[in-house]
Design a protein around this motif. Structure first.
Motif, PDB file in Angstrom:
ATOM      1  N   ARG A   1       0.718  -1.130   0.081  1.00 48.76           N
ATOM      2  CA  ARG A   1      -0.197   0.047  -0.142  1.00 48.76           C
ATOM      3  C   ARG A   1       0.782   1.579   0.170  1.00 48.76           C
ATOM      4  O   ARG A   1       0.415   1.846  -0.758  1.00 48.76           O
ATOM      5  N   VAL A   2       2.180   1.190   0.331  1.00 50.53           N
ATOM      6  CA  VAL A   2       2.888   2.167   0.832  1.00 50.53           C
ATOM      7  C   VAL A   2       3.972   2.817   0.162  1.00 50.53           C
ATOM      8  O   VAL A   2       4.785   3.325  -0.648  1.00 50.53           O
TER       9      VAL A   2
ATOM     10  N   ILE B   1       4.017   5.890  -2.284  1.00 52.79           N
ATOM     11  CA  ILE B   1       3.914   6.854  -2.086  1.00 52.79           C
ATOM     12  C   ILE B   1       6.436   6.766  -1.916  1.00 52.79           C
ATOM     13  O   ILE B   1       6.674   7.792  -1.973  1.00 52.79           O
TER      14      ILE B   1
ATOM     15  N   ASN C   1       7.712   7.150  -5.390  1.00 52.27           N
ATOM     16  CA  ASN C   1       6.785   9.128  -5.066  1.00 52.27           C
ATOM     17  C   ASN C   1       8.284   9.907  -4.770  1.00 52.27           C
ATOM     18  O   ASN C   1       8.655  10.893  -5.088  1.00 52.27           O
TER      19      ASN C   1
ATOM     20  N   ILE D   1       5.179   6.534   8.709  1.00 55.48           N
ATOM     21  CA  ILE D   1       3.333   6.707   8.048  1.00 55.48           C
ATOM     22  C   ILE D   1       2.398   6.265   8.755  1.00 55.48           C
ATOM     23  O   ILE D   1       3.497   4.996   9.595  1.00 55.48           O
TER      24      ILE D   1
ATOM     25  N   THR E   1      -1.297   3.761   8.639  1.00 55.75           N
ATOM     26  CA  THR E   1      -2.133   4.263   7.695  1.00 55.75           C
ATOM     27  C   THR E   1      -2.748   2.649   8.149  1.00 55.75           C
ATOM     28  O   THR E   1      -1.842   2.013   9.071  1.00 55.75           O
TER      29      THR E   1
ATOM     30  N   SER F   1      -9.003   2.226   6.686  1.00 53.21           N
ATOM     31  CA  SER F   1      -8.616   3.184   6.962  1.00 53.21           C
ATOM     32  C   SER F   1      -9.234   3.171   4.673  1.00 53.21           C
ATOM     33  O   SER F   1      -8.047   2.559   4.309  1.00 53.21           O
ATOM     34  N   ASN F   2      -9.699   4.480   4.340  1.00 64.70           N
ATOM     35  CA  ASN F   2      -9.931   4.512   3.387  1.00 64.70           C
ATOM     36  C   ASN F   2      -9.091   5.366   3.305  1.00 64.70           C
ATOM     37  O   ASN F   2      -8.466   5.389   1.370  1.00 64.70           O
ATOM     38  N   GLU F   3      -8.559   6.338   3.113  1.00 63.03           N
ATOM     39  CA  GLU F   3      -7.655   7.653   3.159  1.00 63.03           C
ATOM     40  C   GLU F   3      -6.604   7.549   3.260  1.00 63.03           C
ATOM     41  O   GLU F   3      -5.902   6.602   3.157  1.00 63.03           O
ATOM     42  N   SER F   4      -5.845   8.792   2.132  1.00 60.76           N
ATOM     43  CA  SER F   4      -4.190   7.798   2.217  1.00 60.76           C
ATOM     44  C   SER F   4      -3.416   8.311   2.955  1.00 60.76           C
ATOM     45  O   SER F   4      -3.578   9.016   4.187  1.00 60.76           O
ATOM     46  N   PRO F   5      -2.240   8.086   3.528  1.00 60.95           N
ATOM     47  CA  PRO F   5      -1.820   7.552   4.246  1.00 60.95           C
ATOM     48  C   PRO F   5      -1.520   8.891   5.313  1.00 60.95           C
ATOM     49  O   PRO F   5      -0.832   9.769   4.515  1.00 60.95           O
TER      50      PRO F   5
END
Length: 340
Positions: free
Chosen positions: A192-193, A196, A199, A232, A234, A238-242
């Motif tokens: 999932r991360v 990030i 990026n 980070i 998460t 949660s469906n939000e961005s970490p």
């Protein structure tokens, strides 16, 4: 009104808690020797299951030595396996109607599973001391009721029912499945991360993926960049961005700590997951693997500035920080920093 605060004594202090280790030892003892010894097998397994953690009573001479040598020889398979065989032989002489093989199975399973379970946590377990350093899978928190409760319930049933072996087997199976899930969950969170990290150009940077306190629903990811550290949070609910927090690193202090013998020991033990600072003229190092940002329980004073250079001190542990319970809860569920 003054905010409620607590000292994080149990938040990331090291070993799987004694209740869990006793429950695991009791369940294994009941499975192996319950038919022969009844409740005594549960009690004996529970007591034996906590023996490796008695090393906390040993003073190795300094705070860093005590910190880095915990889960050392007393958790080494090279020590515990021979010890289990010797104990099995002694117990066989005490109760010869139980076979030597069964006694050795009892002592071996109870003693060996203790450090193996500890190795799933973050602190580090020296399974092959003195030949190898700490092993840590980081997939389960030191206190996780989802792992412990099946064992406790099974032991309670077995203590009051003559044929409790089935309950013990079910409890052990459920806790083992949960332990396996913790590793799977860790891989899912890592995936999932990863966008990030890509990026940020940190996909190959040292990272630590571990659950937040008390469950595997929420996770904390620590990434060590060259100039800053990312934190980070998460979770699976949660469906939000970490949420991402950034902390500047201090490479000049890292170099100074690396010149100190006990600093080198800390770097080795933590694999470099340290934060460095100067507090009231004392050079400090904080283990950022344990606890939570702003509430790490292990900070050590290592040296003081004398005549323009850092002079080593007998290492000591600084008082553990206090933090708001509400802030802890918000961080666990991954609430963004601006909303805490």
């Amino acid at each position: 009104m003054r905010s409620l605060s607590i000292r994080p004594l149990s938040i990331g202090t090291g070993s799987i808690d004694s209740i869990t280790q006793a429950a695991l030892g009791g369940a294994l003892g009941g499975v192996v020797l319950g038919k022969q010894l009844g409740r005594a097998a549960l009690v004996g397994g529970a007591l034996l299951g906590t023996v490796p953690d008695l090393d906390v009573l040993i003073d190795y001479g300094s705070a860093v030595a005590n910190f880095t040598q915990h889960r050392g020889f007393s958790h080494s398979l090279l020590v515990l396996v021979p010890l289990a065989l010797v104990l099995g032989a002694v117990l066989h002489r005490w109760r010869p109607y139980i076979s030597l093989a069964r006694w050795c199975m009892f002592t071996s399973l109870v003693l060996v599973t203790h450090p193996l379970l500890d190795a799933f946590t973050t602190y580090g377990t020296q399974l092959l001391w003195p030949l190898a350093g700490p092993a840590a899978l980081h997939s389960i928190f030191i206190i996780d009721p989802f792992y412990t409760l099946p064992l406790l319930i099974a032991c309670a049933i077995a203590a009051f029912r003559p044929k409790g072996q089935r309950a013990l087997a079910v409890g052990l199976a459920l806790s083992s499945v949960y332990l396996g899930w913790s590793f799977v969950g860790q891989q899912l969170i890592t995936q999932r991360v990863m966008p990030i990290l890509v990026n940020e150009g940190l996909e190959h940077a040292p990272r630590l993926v571990q659950p937040m306190p008390f469950s595997t629903l929420f996770w904390r990811i620590t990434v060590m960049g060259q100039h800053e550290r990312l934190e980070i949070t998460t979770g699976f609910l949660s469906n939000e961005s970490p949420a991402v927090e950034r902390y500047a690193r201090k490479p000049e202090l890292a170099l100074e700590v690396g010149q100190l013998q006990e600093g080198q020991r800390l770097v080795w033990f933590t694999r470099g997951f340290l934060e460095f600072d100067v507090r009231e003229g004392v050079l400090t190092a904080t283990d950022i693997r344990l606890g939570l940002p702003g509430a790490h329980p292990f900070t050590f004073g290592l040296a003081e500035r004398t005549a323009g250079r850092w002079a080593p001190l007998p290492s000591y542990q600084l008082p553990r920080p206090e933090f708001d319970v509400a802030a802890l809860a918000n961080r666990i569920v991954g609430l963004p920093p601006e909303d805490r």
